[in-house]
Design a protein around this motif. Structure first.
Motif, PDB file in Angstrom:
ATOM      1  N   ASN A   1      46.549  53.567  66.459  1.00 11.99           N
ATOM      2  CA  ASN A   1      45.243  52.913  66.496  1.00 11.99           C
ATOM      3  C   ASN A   1      45.019  52.218  65.148  1.00 11.99           C
ATOM      4  O   ASN A   1      44.760  52.876  64.142  1.00 11.99           O
ATOM      5  N   VAL A   2      45.139  50.915  65.142  1.00 14.90           N
ATOM      6  CA  VAL A   2      45.053  50.165  63.896  1.00 14.90           C
ATOM      7  C   VAL A   2      43.617  50.162  63.367  1.00 14.90           C
ATOM      8  O   VAL A   2      42.673  49.826  64.085  1.00 14.90           O
ATOM      9  N   ASN A   3      43.475  50.567  62.110  1.00 19.35           N
ATOM     10  CA  ASN A   3      42.183  50.533  61.435  1.00 19.35           C
ATOM     11  C   ASN A   3      41.962  49.098  60.943  1.00 19.35           C
ATOM     12  O   ASN A   3      42.614  48.649  60.003  1.00 19.35           O
ATOM     13  N   GLU A   4      41.044  48.381  61.589  1.00 22.13           N
ATOM     14  CA  GLU A   4      40.867  46.957  61.284  1.00 22.13           C
ATOM     15  C   GLU A   4      40.340  46.714  59.874  1.00 22.13           C
ATOM     16  O   GLU A   4      40.643  45.684  59.274  1.00 22.13           O
ATOM     17  N   GLU A   5      39.561  47.637  59.349  1.00 24.64           N
ATOM     18  CA  GLU A   5      39.060  47.446  57.985  1.00 24.64           C
ATOM     19  C   GLU A   5      40.212  47.518  56.987  1.00 24.64           C
ATOM     20  O   GLU A   5      40.295  46.709  56.051  1.00 24.64           O
TER      21      GLU A   5
ATOM     22  N   ASN B   1      64.891  24.664  37.747  1.00 24.51           N
ATOM     23  CA  ASN B   1      64.934  24.113  36.382  1.00 24.51           C
ATOM     24  C   ASN B   1      63.539  23.707  35.877  1.00 24.51           C
ATOM     25  O   ASN B   1      63.413  22.960  34.927  1.00 24.51           O
ATOM     26  N   ARG B   2      62.508  24.228  36.502  1.00 21.76           N
ATOM     27  CA  ARG B   2      61.143  23.879  36.107  1.00 21.76           C
ATOM     28  C   ARG B   2      60.760  24.572  34.800  1.00 21.76           C
ATOM     29  O   ARG B   2      61.055  25.744  34.594  1.00 21.76           O
ATOM     30  N   LYS B   3      60.070  23.837  33.920  1.00 24.01           N
ATOM     31  CA  LYS B   3      59.597  24.371  32.638  1.00 24.01           C
ATOM     32  C   LYS B   3      58.086  24.623  32.643  1.00 24.01           C
ATOM     33  O   LYS B   3      57.549  25.181  31.706  1.00 24.01           O
ATOM     34  N   GLN B   4      57.419  24.188  33.690  1.00 24.18           N
ATOM     35  CA  GLN B   4      55.959  24.263  33.781  1.00 24.18           C
ATOM     36  C   GLN B   4      55.458  25.712  33.812  1.00 24.18           C
ATOM     37  O   GLN B   4      56.042  26.571  34.469  1.00 24.18           O
ATOM     38  N   SER B   5      54.381  25.985  33.109  1.00 23.98           N
ATOM     39  CA  SER B   5      53.761  27.316  33.103  1.00 23.98           C
ATOM     40  C   SER B   5      52.716  27.376  34.208  1.00 23.98           C
ATOM     41  O   SER B   5      51.811  26.537  34.254  1.00 23.98           O
ATOM     42  N   LEU B   6      52.847  28.354  35.088  1.00 26.06           N
ATOM     43  CA  LEU B   6      51.956  28.460  36.243  1.00 26.06           C
ATOM     44  C   LEU B   6      51.421  29.886  36.390  1.00 26.06           C
ATOM     45  O   LEU B   6      52.052  30.846  35.954  1.00 26.06           O
ATOM     46  N   PRO B   7      50.256  30.045  37.023  1.00 24.42           N
ATOM     47  CA  PRO B   7      49.606  31.364  37.109  1.00 24.42           C
ATOM     48  C   PRO B   7      50.237  32.322  38.105  1.00 24.42           C
ATOM     49  O   PRO B   7      50.818  31.916  39.113  1.00 24.42           O
ATOM     50  N   THR B   8      50.076  33.615  37.799  1.00 21.39           N
ATOM     51  CA  THR B   8      50.441  34.700  38.709  1.00 21.39           C
ATOM     52  C   THR B   8      49.267  35.661  38.778  1.00 21.39           C
ATOM     53  O   THR B   8      48.741  36.083  37.740  1.00 21.39           O
ATOM     54  N   VAL B   9      48.849  35.996  39.968  1.00 24.80           N
ATOM     55  CA  VAL B   9      47.723  36.916  40.162  1.00 24.80           C
ATOM     56  C   VAL B   9      48.139  38.329  39.780  1.00 24.80           C
ATOM     57  O   VAL B   9      49.257  38.761  40.078  1.00 24.80           O
ATOM     58  N   SER B  10      47.231  39.045  39.114  1.00 24.48           N
ATOM     59  CA  SER B  10      47.527  40.439  38.769  1.00 24.48           C
ATOM     60  C   SER B  10      46.611  41.375  39.569  1.00 24.48           C
ATOM     61  O   SER B  10      46.811  41.554  40.764  1.00 24.48           O
ATOM     62  N   ASN B  11      45.589  41.928  38.945  1.00 23.71           N
ATOM     63  CA  ASN B  11      44.725  42.908  39.612  1.00 23.71           C
ATOM     64  C   ASN B  11      43.800  42.248  40.633  1.00 23.71           C
ATOM     65  O   ASN B  11      43.145  41.253  40.346  1.00 23.71           O
ATOM     66  N   ILE B  12      43.754  42.836  41.814  1.00 23.76           N
ATOM     67  CA  ILE B  12      42.892  42.342  42.889  1.00 23.76           C
ATOM     68  C   ILE B  12      41.920  43.453  43.271  1.00 23.76           C
ATOM     69  O   ILE B  12      42.325  44.595  43.490  1.00 23.76           O
ATOM     70  N   THR B  13      40.649  43.113  43.356  1.00 27.72           N
ATOM     71  CA  THR B  13      39.617  44.095  43.708  1.00 27.72           C
ATOM     72  C   THR B  13      38.786  43.569  44.869  1.00 27.72           C
ATOM     73  O   THR B  13      38.296  42.432  44.822  1.00 27.72           O
ATOM     74  N   ILE B  14      38.627  44.396  45.896  1.00 28.08           N
ATOM     75  CA  ILE B  14      37.778  44.037  47.028  1.00 28.08           C
ATOM     76  C   ILE B  14      36.402  44.635  46.794  1.00 28.08           C
ATOM     77  O   ILE B  14      36.256  45.857  46.684  1.00 28.08           O
ATOM     78  N   ASP B  15      35.397  43.781  46.714  1.00 32.34           N
ATOM     79  CA  ASP B  15      34.040  44.220  46.409  1.00 32.34           C
ATOM     80  C   ASP B  15      33.259  44.639  47.646  1.00 32.34           C
ATOM     81  O   ASP B  15      32.448  45.563  47.598  1.00 32.34           O
ATOM     82  N   LYS B  16      33.498  43.930  48.750  1.00 28.56           N
ATOM     83  CA  LYS B  16      32.710  44.216  49.955  1.00 28.56           C
ATOM     84  C   LYS B  16      33.456  43.770  51.201  1.00 28.56           C
ATOM     85  O   LYS B  16      34.103  42.723  51.213  1.00 28.56           O
ATOM     86  N   VAL B  17      33.352  44.583  52.259  1.00 25.58           N
ATOM     87  CA  VAL B  17      33.872  44.226  53.577  1.00 25.58           C
ATOM     88  C   VAL B  17      32.783  44.540  54.593  1.00 25.58           C
ATOM     89  O   VAL B  17      32.279  45.671  54.635  1.00 25.58           O
ATOM     90  N   GLU B  18      32.415  43.556  55.392  1.00 23.35           N
ATOM     91  CA  GLU B  18      31.415  43.826  56.428  1.00 23.35           C
ATOM     92  C   GLU B  18      31.664  42.974  57.661  1.00 23.35           C
ATOM     93  O   GLU B  18      32.255  41.893  57.572  1.00 23.35           O
ATOM     94  N   ASN B  19      31.214  43.506  58.797  1.00 23.21           N
ATOM     95  CA  ASN B  19      31.304  42.755  60.048  1.00 23.21           C
ATOM     96  C   ASN B  19      30.148  41.760  60.142  1.00 23.21           C
ATOM     97  O   ASN B  19      29.016  42.086  59.782  1.00 23.21           O
ATOM     98  N   ILE B  20      30.477  40.560  60.597  1.00 24.70           N
ATOM     99  CA  ILE B  20      29.457  39.529  60.787  1.00 24.70           C
ATOM    100  C   ILE B  20      29.704  38.823  62.120  1.00 24.70           C
ATOM    101  O   ILE B  20      30.789  38.928  62.704  1.00 24.70           O
TER     102      ILE B  20
END
Length: 207
Positions: free
Chosen positions: A75-79, A138-157
């Motif tokens: 039973n998959v927990n959708e949240e 061979n790319r030299k460009q500096s690009l972002p990498t995501v680190s910490n991810i925080t979920i603040d709120k989950v609600e049904n709408i």
């Protein structure tokens, strides 16, 4: 006298051969098409159509394994499901360092099929616009990498999109950081809206 002529002819011949070989070498270097390695799929969640490719970073691979565990439950927990794909979308979309070009847009596995074309176009015109090609590593460009991810709120709408109405759609408020402070001015929070698409939850809106 004849010997001198033979030597002269031999030298001219050697010079011509050298020029031909040198010209061919330079031409082949300029026009050489390096082989682009085919990217293999190393894991799948067939029932939901999710695939994991070998070029994904180790963090994303870990998130994929966690998603697989959630979706393999009887039973998959959708949240839990929507939380995990929210993390995966943010990490894959906003991390540019592993992308091969501006057309290599992340997070598309989670985007609702009816908005995907518009999503890709917007991404390439904005956030991905200046990503340089790295097809040959061979790319030299500096690009972002995501680190910490925080979920603040989950609600049904209740959410309506065209003729699609979902009484139990999900709205997710989420924030994140980057591994390097030079990208601290980049977007670091968003609201995601997911709707039911069969058994899947698909991203229909990114705010």
């Amino acid at each position: 006298m004849k010997l001198k002529k033979k030597v002269k002819r031999l030298l001219i011949l050697l010079i011509i051969v050298g020029l031909v070989l040198g010209g061919y070498y330079i031409y082949s270097k300029i026009n050489k098409k390096e082989e682009v390695k085919e990217i293999k799929v190393i894991n799948k969640i067939d029932k939901y159509g999710y695939q994991l490719k070998e070029n994904k970073p180790s963090k994303y691979k870990k998130l994929f394994e966690e998603l697989k565990e959630i979706l393999n439950e009887e039973n998959v927990n959708e949240e839990n499901y929507v939380k995990k794909i929210s993390e995966m979308f943010i990490y894959d979309f906003y991390s540019l360092s592993d992308k091969t070009a501006k057309t290599d847009v992340g997070g598309t596995d989670f985007v609702y099929k009816e908005v995907l074309e518009n999503f890709l176009q917007n991404a390439q015109d904005t956030y991905y616009k200046y990503v340089e090609s790295n097809v040959y590593n061979n790319r030299k460009q500096s690009l972002p990498t995501v680190s910490n991810i925080t979920i603040d709120k989950v609600e049904n709408i209740k959410f309506e999109y065209n003729d699609k109405y979902d009484e139990k759609a999900f709205e997710v408020d989420i924030n994140w950081d980057y591994t390097d402070n030079q990208f601290s001015g980049y977007q670091k929070k968003a609201t995601l809206i997911f709707i039911h698409d069969g058994i899947k939850l698909s991203l229909v809106e990114l705010q």
